[in-house]
Design a protein around this motif. Sequence first.
Motif, PDB file in Angstrom:
ATOM      1  N   ASP A  28       0.614  -1.749   2.610  1.00 29.46           N
ATOM      2  CA  ASP A  28       0.860  -2.486   1.579  1.00 29.46           C
ATOM      3  C   ASP A  28      -0.054  -2.070   0.270  1.00 29.46           C
ATOM      4  OD1 ASP A  28       2.256  -4.622   2.746  1.00 29.46           O
ATOM      5  OD2 ASP A  28       0.383  -5.390   3.606  1.00 29.46           O
ATOM      6  N   CYS A  29      -0.929  -1.271   0.231  1.00 27.77           N
ATOM      7  CA  CYS A  29      -1.725  -0.716  -0.830  1.00 27.77           C
ATOM      8  C   CYS A  29      -0.594   0.130  -1.478  1.00 27.77           C
ATOM      9  CB  CYS A  29      -2.850  -0.014  -0.388  1.00 27.77           C
ATOM     10  SG  CYS A  29      -4.126  -0.873  -0.104  1.00 27.77           S
ATOM     11  N   ALA A  30       0.210   1.095  -0.900  1.00 24.12           N
ATOM     12  CA  ALA A  30       1.010   1.889  -1.217  1.00 24.12           C
ATOM     13  C   ALA A  30       2.123   1.158  -1.994  1.00 24.12           C
ATOM     14  CB  ALA A  30       1.830   2.825  -0.247  1.00 24.12           C
ATOM     15  N   ARG A  31       2.522   0.212  -1.368  1.00 20.30           N
ATOM     16  CA  ARG A  31       3.798  -0.726  -1.987  1.00 20.30           C
ATOM     17  C   ARG A  31       3.621  -1.525  -3.149  1.00 20.30           C
ATOM     18  NH1 ARG A  31       7.072  -3.256   2.662  1.00 20.30           N
ATOM     19  NH2 ARG A  31       8.735  -3.453   1.258  1.00 20.30           N
ATOM     20  N   PRO A  70      -2.998  16.782  -6.326  1.00 20.44           N
ATOM     21  CA  PRO A  70      -3.733  16.152  -7.397  1.00 20.44           C
ATOM     22  C   PRO A  70      -3.428  14.440  -7.378  1.00 20.44           C
ATOM     23  CG  PRO A  70      -1.588  17.549  -8.170  1.00 20.44           C
ATOM     24  CD  PRO A  70      -1.934  17.659  -6.550  1.00 20.44           C
ATOM     25  N   ALA A  71      -4.353  13.680  -8.081  1.00 22.46           N
ATOM     26  CA  ALA A  71      -4.055  12.469  -8.046  1.00 22.46           C
ATOM     27  C   ALA A  71      -4.863  11.732  -9.110  1.00 22.46           C
ATOM     28  CB  ALA A  71      -4.666  11.913  -6.712  1.00 22.46           C
ATOM     29  N   ASP A  72      -4.278  10.621  -9.732  1.00 21.74           N
ATOM     30  CA  ASP A  72      -5.130   9.788 -10.640  1.00 21.74           C
ATOM     31  C   ASP A  72      -5.882   8.888  -9.821  1.00 21.74           C
ATOM     32  OD1 ASP A  72      -3.644  10.970 -12.827  1.00 21.74           O
ATOM     33  OD2 ASP A  72      -2.002   9.956 -12.041  1.00 21.74           O
ATOM     34  N   SER A  73      -5.444   8.175  -8.778  1.00 20.82           N
ATOM     35  CA  SER A  73      -6.175   7.111  -7.899  1.00 20.82           C
ATOM     36  C   SER A  73      -6.000   7.393  -6.535  1.00 20.82           C
ATOM     37  CB  SER A  73      -5.734   5.910  -8.042  1.00 20.82           C
ATOM     38  OG  SER A  73      -5.854   5.511  -9.524  1.00 20.82           O
ATOM     39  N   VAL A  74      -7.188   7.186  -5.864  1.00 16.15           N
ATOM     40  CA  VAL A  74      -6.871   7.382  -4.202  1.00 16.15           C
ATOM     41  C   VAL A  74      -7.365   6.103  -3.712  1.00 16.15           C
ATOM     42  CG1 VAL A  74      -8.081   8.461  -2.207  1.00 16.15           C
ATOM     43  CG2 VAL A  74      -7.746   9.568  -4.327  1.00 16.15           C
ATOM     44  N   LEU A  87       2.810  -1.623  -9.253  1.00 19.42           N
ATOM     45  CA  LEU A  87       1.815  -1.896 -10.322  1.00 19.42           C
ATOM     46  C   LEU A  87       2.136  -0.664 -11.536  1.00 19.42           C
ATOM     47  CD1 LEU A  87      -1.618  -2.356  -8.864  1.00 19.42           C
ATOM     48  CD2 LEU A  87      -0.369  -3.930 -10.313  1.00 19.42           C
ATOM     49  N   GLY A  88       3.288   0.205 -11.272  1.00 15.97           N
ATOM     50  CA  GLY A  88       3.669   1.289 -11.981  1.00 15.97           C
ATOM     51  C   GLY A  88       3.418   2.695 -11.942  1.00 15.97           C
ATOM     52  N   ALA A  89       2.928   2.840 -10.851  1.00 17.38           N
ATOM     53  CA  ALA A  89       2.704   4.187 -10.173  1.00 17.38           C
ATOM     54  C   ALA A  89       4.063   4.829  -9.939  1.00 17.38           C
ATOM     55  CB  ALA A  89       1.667   4.585  -9.164  1.00 17.38           C
ATOM     56  N   ASN A  90       4.097   6.153 -10.213  1.00 11.01           N
ATOM     57  CA  ASN A  90       5.648   6.773 -10.077  1.00 11.01           C
ATOM     58  C   ASN A  90       5.746   7.864  -8.789  1.00 11.01           C
ATOM     59  OD1 ASN A  90       7.457   6.043 -12.139  1.00 11.01           O
ATOM     60  ND2 ASN A  90       6.003   6.778 -13.349  1.00 11.01           N
ATOM     61  N   ASP A 142      -0.553   7.438 -12.671  1.00 12.46           N
ATOM     62  CA  ASP A 142       0.821   7.794 -12.276  1.00 12.46           C
ATOM     63  C   ASP A 142       0.806   8.164 -10.727  1.00 12.46           C
ATOM     64  OD1 ASP A 142       3.699   7.806 -12.984  1.00 12.46           O
ATOM     65  OD2 ASP A 142       3.341  10.066 -12.988  1.00 12.46           O
ATOM     66  N   ARG A 143      -0.210   8.792 -10.225  1.00 13.96           N
ATOM     67  CA  ARG A 143      -0.186   9.502  -9.094  1.00 13.96           C
ATOM     68  C   ARG A 143      -1.326   8.806  -8.209  1.00 13.96           C
ATOM     69  NH1 ARG A 143      -1.535  15.322 -11.265  1.00 13.96           N
ATOM     70  NH2 ARG A 143      -3.134  13.713 -11.969  1.00 13.96           N
ATOM     71  N   VAL A 144      -0.564   8.400  -7.199  1.00 16.10           N
ATOM     72  CA  VAL A 144      -1.681   7.529  -5.909  1.00 16.10           C
ATOM     73  C   VAL A 144      -1.458   8.025  -4.736  1.00 16.10           C
ATOM     74  CG1 VAL A 144      -2.205   5.249  -5.158  1.00 16.10           C
ATOM     75  CG2 VAL A 144      -1.346   5.631  -7.775  1.00 16.10           C
TER      76      VAL A 144
END
Length: 278
Positions: free
Chosen positions: A119-122, A207-211, A127-130, A106-108
């Motif tokens: 482009d990664c962010a968009r 905090p992040a679920d992915s970087v 892909l569903g990250a909020n 959820d958190r990237v």
Amino acid sequence: VTLFEALDKAGGMLRYGIPEFRLPRQVLDEEIGRIIQSGASLRTGVRIGEDMTVEELLGDFDAVLLAAGCYKSIPLNVPGAALKGVYPGLEFMMGVCASRTPVIGDRVLVIGAGFTAFDCARSALRLGANHVSICLRRTEEDLAVTKDEVLETKKEGIKIQSLMLSRRVVGSERVEGVEFVRTRPGDPDPDGKRAIIAIEGSEFMIPADSVIVATGQRPEPMEAGSEREERGVPLADRESFRTARKGLYVAGDYLTGPRRSSKRWAWDAGRRKGLPGT
Ligand SMILES: Cc1cc2nc3c(=O)[nH]c(=O)nc-3n(C[C@H](O)[C@H](O)[C@H](O)COP(=O)(O)OP(=O)(O)OC[C@H]3O[C@@H](n4cnc5c(N)ncnc54)[C@H](O)[C@@H]3O)c2cc1C
């Protein structure tokens, strides 16, 4: 003219890096179709340096132009960067373009400031990250992407956070967050790029679920029987694209590294070298 392409289709970053929502593949296919129709032949699945050498090409052709792009992601050089959930930006985008997408949560956080970072962010959002943030060492004023790109990105709900430098990626098995330190801009270098000064004692965590690490790409070294520069690419003149070896030229991102408006530049470079369809 013969084009040798390592992958199964021509197009390079335009096909395998830039997401479809920014560059419809039909447009790209039409462009490539025109190049082929104008008389060039395309041989895909041939990796120069493995399947054929530059030496062999120079034996078969009067001139050889190396334009192999920059496909090695520069890793984030901080502790924890090898944790699960930390993705190199270009590989992430190549996965997205090939419909192979990782679970990002959820958190990237996207670390970087160029086309790939945006482009990664968009794509992460799609892909569903909020909660997606792009983390900049400098400020929005220093961004190399266009103002439109920044506007679109913000409109979609992505946060652009300035003046922060990653210090470590935190987590036990998988990433749980990133520790940053605040920065302030220093004096500009001869290219006008401002130095980054870390403000010690200003550390903070997000905090992040992915970087996703989009801090740059490098070219793959290539042996061409000619003097090479530090990056392993044959040394060539930036204006004429000539190397010291007769008939051998270097162009595009492979020569310059990824850069501002490089797509336009790569096309212009091709036109100057008289490549078909440019
Ligand atoms: C996510 C992303 C977004 C971008 N957005 C923009 C943008 O909005 N505007 C802009 O101007 N630029 C943008 N760029 C940069 C732009 O895509 C590149 O500057 C441009 O594609 C460079 O063209 P090139 O021909 O030099 O290299 P590439 O497009 O990288 O093409 C190189 C080709 O060589 C092939 N190759 C590599 N090694 C070998 C080998 N050994 N043998 C045979 N073939 C090989 C590759 O498979 C590839 O097809 C973006 C890049 C990325 C990654």
